[in-house]
Design an enzyme around this catalytic site. Structure first.
Site, PDB file in Angstrom:
ATOM      1  CE  LYS A  15      -3.401   2.713   2.496  1.00 37.07           C
ATOM      2  NZ  LYS A  15      -4.154   2.750   3.672  1.00 37.07           N
TER       3      LYS A  15
ATOM      4  N   GLY B  96      -9.139   8.744   9.497  1.00 38.63           N
ATOM      5  CA  GLY B  96      -9.409   8.937  10.743  1.00 38.63           C
ATOM      6  C   GLY B  96     -10.281   9.909  11.088  1.00 38.63           C
TER       7      GLY B  96
ATOM      8  CB  ALA C 173      -9.101   7.633   4.364  1.00 37.06           C
ATOM      9  N   GLY C 174     -11.617   7.627   6.132  1.00 36.42           N
ATOM     10  CA  GLY C 174     -12.757   8.404   6.525  1.00 36.42           C
ATOM     11  C   GLY C 174     -14.151   7.923   6.763  1.00 36.42           C
TER      12      GLY C 174
ATOM     13  CG  ASN D 238      -7.182   1.242  11.658  1.00 35.97           C
ATOM     14  OD1 ASN D 238      -7.507   0.389  12.458  1.00 35.97           O
ATOM     15  ND2 ASN D 238      -6.093   2.285  11.644  1.00 35.97           N
ATOM     16  CB  THR D 239     -10.340   5.269  12.746  1.00 33.80           C
ATOM     17  OG1 THR D 239      -8.936   5.703  12.227  1.00 33.80           O
ATOM     18  CG2 THR D 239     -10.584   6.276  13.835  1.00 33.80           C
TER      19      THR D 239
END
Length: 232
Positions: A73, A134, A160-161, A182-183
């Site tokens: 990545k 995040g 992301a996001g 993830n977050t």
């Protein structure tokens, strides 16, 4: 993390190389890799923390030398506040790494022109952000992501996001091939249940896309036609 990965149904796990112990000393307190079953998950090293193409290429080579997969990545974000990817350095690094035999999955802004350029040089995917890393703000780049998906010749991963399962479902409904999360799972009070929620959202969104969503209408449209209803 180990249990949440199992609950999520994920097939690929990305790990920042700066969090991996590549010294060979197998320090269990320093090496997150000790908790990921590489027989079940494709390990995707990532270059998070790289400030430019040179640093990203060096990290990739270090990972390969340590025996990690040559899937990568590619993540270059020099701005520590917003963590937005650098398009110029990302394209430059991708060109080098692809020539060296890496399978490159680049994290990018939702830029259709850049996505096409990366596809042309041979990346395995394009991974446009929905919103900053995040931030949990969901997909704020819908129009651009739709264009990227329309033009894509490789899988599109919304990265992301994504802060809620509904965000993941929306991405899949738009035609994305996968999402990276993830977050939202990591900060949940029950990461395992949140991982399951995202799994179900991804499956639901993909099914909806494959079935075909009904077109939005400006006016009401009766679902039960009234033609001949009163004639009996």
């Amino acid at each position: 993390m180990r249990d949440a990965l199992d609950a999520s149904g994920a097939e690929i796990v990305t790990v920042a190389l700066r969090r991996a112990d590549l010294s060979g000393k197998r320090d269990p307190f320093a090496n997150i890799l000790e908790f990921i079953d590489c027989k079940r998950f494709l390990l995707l090293p990532n270059t998070s923390g790289a400030m430019n193409a040179e640093e990203a290429v060096r990290l990739a080579r270090l990972a390969a030398a340590a025996g990690l997969p040559r899937w990568l990545k590619l993540e270059i974000h020099p701005d520590p506040r917003y963590l937005l990817p650098d398009p110029i350095e990302t394209l430059k690094a991708a060109e080098v790494l692809i020539k060296e035999g890496f399978t490159v999955l680049p994290y990018i802004n939702a830029d259709p022109v850049l996505a096409k350029r990366l596809q042309d040089v041979g990346t395995a995917t394009v991974m446009p952000l929905g919103s900053p890393i995040g931030s949990n703000r969901g997909i704020q780049t819908r129009d651009q992501i739709r264009i990227i998906i329309e033009q894509a010749t490789v899988p599109v991963v919304v990265d992301a996001g994504l802060g809620a399962p509904s965000h993941a479902a929306e991405a899949m409904e738009m035609g994305a091939d996968a999402v990276l999360v993830n977050t939202a799972i990591a900060v949940a009070s029950d990461p395992n249940r949140m991982a399951v929620a995202f799994k179900m959202a991804v499956e639901a969104g993909r099914s909806a896309f494959e079935c075909g969503l009904g077109e939005a209408q400006d006016t009401a449209n009766p679902t039960s036609p009234l033609t001949a209803f009163l004639d009996s």
